[in-house]
Write a protein that holds these residues in place. Sequence first.
Motif, short mmCIF file in Angstrom:
data_model
loop_
_atom_site.label_atom_id
_atom_site.label_comp_id
_atom_site.label_asym_id
_atom_site.label_seq_id
_atom_site.Cartn_x
_atom_site.Cartn_y
_atom_site.Cartn_z
N ASN A 286 35.23 38.81 39.86
CA ASN A 286 34.69 37.87 40.84
C ASN A 286 33.18 37.72 40.77
O ASN A 286 32.56 37.23 41.70
CB ASN A 286 35.10 38.27 42.26
N LEU A 287 32.56 38.17 39.67
CA LEU A 287 31.13 37.97 39.44
C LEU A 287 30.98 37.06 38.22
O LEU A 287 31.42 37.41 37.12
CB LEU A 287 30.43 39.31 39.18
N PRO A 288 30.39 35.87 38.37
CA PRO A 288 30.27 34.95 37.24
C PRO A 288 29.40 35.53 36.14
O PRO A 288 28.45 36.26 36.38
CB PRO A 288 29.64 33.70 37.86
N ARG A 289 29.73 35.19 34.92
CA ARG A 289 29.01 35.70 33.76
C ARG A 289 28.78 34.58 32.76
O ARG A 289 29.38 33.50 32.83
CB ARG A 289 29.79 36.83 33.10
N VAL A 290 27.92 34.86 31.80
CA VAL A 290 27.66 33.95 30.69
C VAL A 290 28.01 34.68 29.40
O VAL A 290 27.63 35.84 29.22
CB VAL A 290 26.17 33.52 30.66
N LEU A 291 28.72 34.00 28.52
CA LEU A 291 29.05 34.56 27.22
C LEU A 291 28.09 33.99 26.19
O LEU A 291 27.94 32.77 26.08
CB LEU A 291 30.49 34.22 26.83
N LEU A 292 27.43 34.87 25.44
CA LEU A 292 26.47 34.45 24.44
C LEU A 292 27.00 34.77 23.05
O LEU A 292 27.60 35.82 22.83
CB LEU A 292 25.12 35.16 24.64
N PHE A 293 26.76 33.87 22.11
CA PHE A 293 27.16 34.07 20.72
C PHE A 293 26.01 33.67 19.80
O PHE A 293 25.14 32.90 20.19
CB PHE A 293 28.39 33.21 20.37
N GLU A 294 26.01 34.20 18.60
CA GLU A 294 25.05 33.75 17.60
C GLU A 294 25.79 33.60 16.26
O GLU A 294 26.86 34.18 16.07
CB GLU A 294 23.86 34.72 17.52
N PRO A 295 25.25 32.81 15.35
CA PRO A 295 25.97 32.47 14.12
C PRO A 295 26.43 33.65 13.29
O PRO A 295 27.41 33.56 12.56
CB PRO A 295 24.95 31.61 13.34
N GLY A 296 25.73 34.78 13.39
CA GLY A 296 26.13 35.94 12.60
C GLY A 296 27.38 36.63 13.09
O GLY A 296 27.92 37.50 12.40
N GLY A 297 27.85 36.27 14.29
CA GLY A 297 29.09 36.83 14.80
C GLY A 297 28.94 37.81 15.94
O GLY A 297 29.94 38.22 16.54
N SER A 298 27.72 38.22 16.29
CA SER A 298 27.55 39.13 17.42
C SER A 298 27.66 38.36 18.73
O SER A 298 27.53 37.13 18.76
CB SER A 298 26.21 39.87 17.33
N SER A 299 27.91 39.10 19.82
CA SER A 299 28.11 38.45 21.11
C SER A 299 27.58 39.33 22.23
O SER A 299 27.33 40.52 22.04
CB SER A 299 29.60 38.17 21.34
N ALA A 300 27.43 38.73 23.40
CA ALA A 300 26.98 39.46 24.59
C ALA A 300 27.54 38.77 25.82
O ALA A 300 27.89 37.59 25.79
CB ALA A 300 25.46 39.54 24.66
N GLU A 301 27.65 39.54 26.90
CA GLU A 301 28.09 39.00 28.18
C GLU A 301 27.09 39.43 29.24
O GLU A 301 26.73 40.60 29.33
CB GLU A 301 29.49 39.53 28.53
N VAL A 302 26.64 38.46 30.03
CA VAL A 302 25.59 38.69 31.03
C VAL A 302 26.08 38.21 32.39
O VAL A 302 26.51 37.05 32.52
CB VAL A 302 24.29 37.96 30.66
N LEU A 303 26.03 39.08 33.40
CA LEU A 303 26.36 38.66 34.75
C LEU A 303 25.22 37.83 35.32
O LEU A 303 24.05 38.16 35.13
CB LEU A 303 26.59 39.88 35.65
N LEU A 304 25.57 36.78 36.03
CA LEU A 304 24.53 35.96 36.64
C LEU A 304 23.88 36.69 37.81
O LEU A 304 22.71 36.45 38.12
CB LEU A 304 25.11 34.62 37.13
N TYR A 305 24.60 37.53 38.45
CA TYR A 305 24.02 38.34 39.52
C TYR A 305 23.39 39.58 38.92
O TYR A 305 24.07 40.45 38.38
CB TYR A 305 25.08 38.72 40.56
#
Length: 310
Positions: free
Chosen positions: A13-32
């Motif tokens: 129930n906490l919104p997040r943003v999914l980040l990607f980059e061309p090399g294939g790595s990723s991250a997830e960041v909570l907006l709060y």
Amino acid sequence: MPRNDYVFDDYKNLPRVLLFEPGGSSAEVLLYGGKVISWKNSQGEELLFMSRKVAGRSPKGGISVCFPRLGNMGYTKEISSSKNYVKSLDNVPLHLLPTGNPSSVDLTLKTSANNSNIWPRSFEFRLRVALGPNKITMTSHIKNTDNTSFSFKFALQNYISVSDISEVRVEGLETLDFLDNQQQGKRCTEQPDALTFDGQVDRIYTSTSGNIAIIDHEKKRTIVIRNYGLPDAGLWTPWDDASKAAVSGFGDKDYKTMLCVDSGVLEKPVVLKPSEEWKGYQELSIISSSYCSGQLDAKTVAFYAKPHQV
């Protein structure tokens, strides 16, 4: 192959943003709170530790932003601890340009009538989380928008995923002074050898070089923490003390695969006059596994010790 753009989703129930980059790595960041709850390399391996224990609404682990005050030289106030601290996205790009620039998200927090009882001074906090090949950076800006000066401390808590805490070594803190929170903040001096772990550690190292390496022999992986404007480093493991782990929201077995190594302003607070702005920068990167045996390669250390534009 995931798209290189923003995907708004929900995490407990906490919104997040999914980040990607061309090399294939990723991250997830909570907006709060701007809390980073996942950082994976191009092979899909998770590099951050997140506890499976249910400890309130806010997940424990990842990378937490602590501001504007900390406890008695400890970390007690995460921005992400309450949804009363509402963040808003600003200047959010919808996708990555084909130049290979990292995917990023900008978050901001401003004092308002709704939180003036929690934030006694008027300020603006901006955070950018950026993802690149084998690295993730966090850039923080704090501006004094009040009519009087104020002081603050700041920390980024990095909960690193490790194979076995007893097999990990930390380099970059040798011979430094530290405040030992297990001895009521007694000032001590670190030994000239790299750090290994066989019990509880709760320390604040002062005036660091800004370059710390966490070497995991079993995973054949080294994570380097480089920072600017964050002169101190925290080091914490509760080891097998279940009560200390529980107080911090972790399970009693979490310590085995977790190490908390922080970047921050922890000893001497920053003082900002009206309209002044402070900047802190942290970069977590993965370097070649060939550096995971013995001492960190001298040339690599020299590279990360060079001044970088941030």
